[in-house]
Write a protein that holds these residues in place. Sequence first.
Motif, PDB file in Angstrom:
ATOM      1  N   UNK A  99       0.822  -1.224   0.000  1.00  0.00           N
ATOM      2  CA  UNK A  99       0.000   0.000   0.000  1.00  0.00           C
ATOM      3  C   UNK A  99       0.847   1.261   0.000  1.00  0.00           C
ATOM      4  N   UNK A 100       1.874   1.285   0.821  1.00  0.00           N
ATOM      5  CA  UNK A 100       2.715   2.476   0.903  1.00  0.00           C
ATOM      6  C   UNK A 100       3.502   2.661  -0.394  1.00  0.00           C
ATOM      7  N   UNK A 101       4.069   1.561  -0.882  1.00  0.00           N
ATOM      8  CA  UNK A 101       4.928   1.607  -2.070  1.00  0.00           C
ATOM      9  C   UNK A 101       4.208   2.217  -3.277  1.00  0.00           C
ATOM     10  N   UNK A 102       2.931   1.858  -3.445  1.00  0.00           N
ATOM     11  CA  UNK A 102       2.185   2.319  -4.634  1.00  0.00           C
ATOM     12  C   UNK A 102       1.185   3.434  -4.319  1.00  0.00           C
ATOM     13  N   UNK A 103       1.224   3.968  -3.088  1.00  0.00           N
ATOM     14  CA  UNK A 103       0.311   5.044  -2.698  1.00  0.00           C
ATOM     15  C   UNK A 103      -1.148   4.619  -2.888  1.00  0.00           C
ATOM     16  N   UNK A 104      -1.466   3.424  -2.382  1.00  0.00           N
ATOM     17  CA  UNK A 104      -2.826   2.872  -2.461  1.00  0.00           C
ATOM     18  C   UNK A 104      -3.664   3.466  -1.323  1.00  0.00           C
ATOM     19  N   UNK A 121      -6.487   6.129   3.711  1.00  0.00           N
ATOM     20  CA  UNK A 121      -6.985   7.507   3.783  1.00  0.00           C
ATOM     21  C   UNK A 121      -8.406   7.520   3.221  1.00  0.00           C
ATOM     22  N   UNK A 122      -9.233   8.482   3.612  1.00  0.00           N
ATOM     23  CA  UNK A 122     -10.605   8.533   3.101  1.00  0.00           C
ATOM     24  C   UNK A 122     -10.608   8.673   1.577  1.00  0.00           C
ATOM     25  N   UNK A 123     -11.495   7.941   0.922  1.00  0.00           N
ATOM     26  CA  UNK A 123     -11.604   8.047  -0.536  1.00  0.00           C
ATOM     27  C   UNK A 123     -12.980   8.606  -0.893  1.00  0.00           C
ATOM     28  N   UNK A 124     -13.054   9.192  -2.072  1.00  0.00           N
ATOM     29  CA  UNK A 124     -14.323   9.762  -2.552  1.00  0.00           C
ATOM     30  C   UNK A 124     -14.957   8.852  -3.601  1.00  0.00           C
ATOM     31  N   UNK A 125     -14.687   7.554  -3.495  1.00  0.00           N
ATOM     32  CA  UNK A 125     -15.256   6.600  -4.454  1.00  0.00           C
ATOM     33  C   UNK A 125     -16.636   6.204  -3.951  1.00  0.00           C
ATOM     34  N   UNK A 129     -18.264   2.556   1.435  1.00  0.00           N
ATOM     35  CA  UNK A 129     -18.616   3.350   2.622  1.00  0.00           C
ATOM     36  C   UNK A 129     -17.484   4.301   3.006  1.00  0.00           C
ATOM     37  N   UNK A 130     -17.839   5.484   3.466  1.00  0.00           N
ATOM     38  CA  UNK A 130     -16.825   6.445   3.914  1.00  0.00           C
ATOM     39  C   UNK A 130     -16.178   5.942   5.204  1.00  0.00           C
ATOM     40  N   UNK A 131     -16.975   5.266   6.032  1.00  0.00           N
ATOM     41  CA  UNK A 131     -16.469   4.705   7.291  1.00  0.00           C
ATOM     42  C   UNK A 131     -16.768   3.212   7.304  1.00  0.00           C
ATOM     43  N   UNK A 132     -15.746   2.422   7.573  1.00  0.00           N
ATOM     44  CA  UNK A 132     -15.902   0.964   7.612  1.00  0.00           C
ATOM     45  C   UNK A 132     -16.231   0.517   9.030  1.00  0.00           C
ATOM     46  N   UNK A 133     -17.186  -0.418   9.149  1.00  0.00           N
ATOM     47  CA  UNK A 133     -17.471  -0.993  10.464  1.00  0.00           C
ATOM     48  C   UNK A 133     -16.366  -1.994  10.811  1.00  0.00           C
ATOM     49  N   UNK A 134     -16.366  -2.423  12.053  1.00  0.00           N
ATOM     50  CA  UNK A 134     -15.316  -3.337  12.523  1.00  0.00           C
ATOM     51  C   UNK A 134     -15.275  -4.618  11.676  1.00  0.00           C
ATOM     52  N   UNK A 135     -16.460  -5.150  11.354  1.00  0.00           N
ATOM     53  CA  UNK A 135     -16.476  -6.429  10.623  1.00  0.00           C
ATOM     54  C   UNK A 135     -16.316  -6.261   9.106  1.00  0.00           C
ATOM     55  N   UNK A 136     -16.048  -5.039   8.663  1.00  0.00           N
ATOM     56  CA  UNK A 136     -15.736  -4.812   7.240  1.00  0.00           C
ATOM     57  C   UNK A 136     -14.238  -4.576   7.012  1.00  0.00           C
ATOM     58  N   UNK A 154      -6.223   4.244  -6.051  1.00  0.00           N
ATOM     59  CA  UNK A 154      -4.787   4.519  -6.020  1.00  0.00           C
ATOM     60  C   UNK A 154      -4.544   5.933  -6.557  1.00  0.00           C
ATOM     61  N   UNK A 155      -3.526   6.580  -6.047  1.00  0.00           N
ATOM     62  CA  UNK A 155      -3.186   7.913  -6.559  1.00  0.00           C
ATOM     63  C   UNK A 155      -2.981   7.834  -8.069  1.00  0.00           C
ATOM     64  N   UNK A 156      -3.540   8.783  -8.801  1.00  0.00           N
ATOM     65  CA  UNK A 156      -3.504   8.762 -10.278  1.00  0.00           C
ATOM     66  C   UNK A 156      -2.078   8.583 -10.800  1.00  0.00           C
ATOM     67  N   UNK A 157      -1.122   9.224 -10.157  1.00  0.00           N
ATOM     68  CA  UNK A 157       0.275   9.161 -10.622  1.00  0.00           C
ATOM     69  C   UNK A 157       0.863   7.760 -10.516  1.00  0.00           C
ATOM     70  N   UNK A 158       0.277   6.916  -9.652  1.00  0.00           N
ATOM     71  CA  UNK A 158       0.800   5.559  -9.439  1.00  0.00           C
ATOM     72  C   UNK A 158      -0.019   4.477 -10.132  1.00  0.00           C
ATOM     73  N   UNK A 159      -1.112   4.893 -10.804  1.00  0.00           N
ATOM     74  CA  UNK A 159      -2.048   3.894 -11.325  1.00  0.00           C
ATOM     75  C   UNK A 159      -1.401   2.938 -12.332  1.00  0.00           C
TER      76      UNK A 159
END
Length: 271
Positions: A99-104, A121-125, A129-136, A154-159
């Motif tokens: 995740x860190x390597x590819x800015x996922x 980080x929060x995504x606008x997709x 869900x904007x917030x994940x429950x514990x079992x998700x 993923x960040x557009x620059x790393x896609x």
Amino acid sequence: MLNQKLIALDLDGTTLNNQAVLTHKTIKTIKAAVNAGHIVTIVTGRPNRLSQNFYDQLGLTTPMINFNGSLGHVPHHQWSKEYQYTFDRGIVLDLLTKQREFNIQMIAAEGKHLFLAHQTQPTQVGFFPAVLTHDEQLSPTSLTQNPTSMTIAVARANQKQLQRYIESQFGQQVDVAPWGGPNSVLEIGTKGVQKAVGVERLAHYYHIKRADVIAFGDEHNDDEMIDYAGLGVAMKNATPKLKSLADDVTTLTNDQDGMANYLAHVLKLAE
């Protein structure tokens, strides 16, 4: 005597308007097609959890195809021909470590009864869900089954770099496709499975000749389905490539009831 058609409908950008809603005209037209004896099915990249509401609104009883052809099922019922393509969960777990390597920003693993995601980080997709429950929460311990689909924000620059990595490491097992539209998202599914796979299964199930399949779509994930159908129809708002593959193009967009107008005309449905 009725020349029965199998009508395969993509959802976003095709059957749904720009607010992702079924209009009154669309619902009325689909119900008229069913009442006339035709078979109407939803064939979408969406998971079943985000398409069953439209299926119910349209009053359908046919199988529905989700995850771009990887899941075929009848909502609310057992279907003897239900199928689900999956791939090795190890691919998801490998990408979790990258995740860190590819800015996922987010990884989601899904199936008919599976939804797990991990966000850095929060995504606008909008599909997630904007917030994940514990079992998700997606982790090596929570992902106990092979998924049908994996979606990565993923960040557009790393896609492109991430896509190349997945294809080089796992390309014999899965296909990788970028989403159309504004979101930088990669979708991963079982190698060689796309919407046409589901439509062909339904054509065989219903004994409908390929020439009697009508399919509507607007995006690159509709390419094979539009090519497969006897009458492949691209929306006016479709990609240039899809229009070049299609047998016809609607004169109106998805926001103008383009699919409903075209279908009512070609099936000679009474207004």
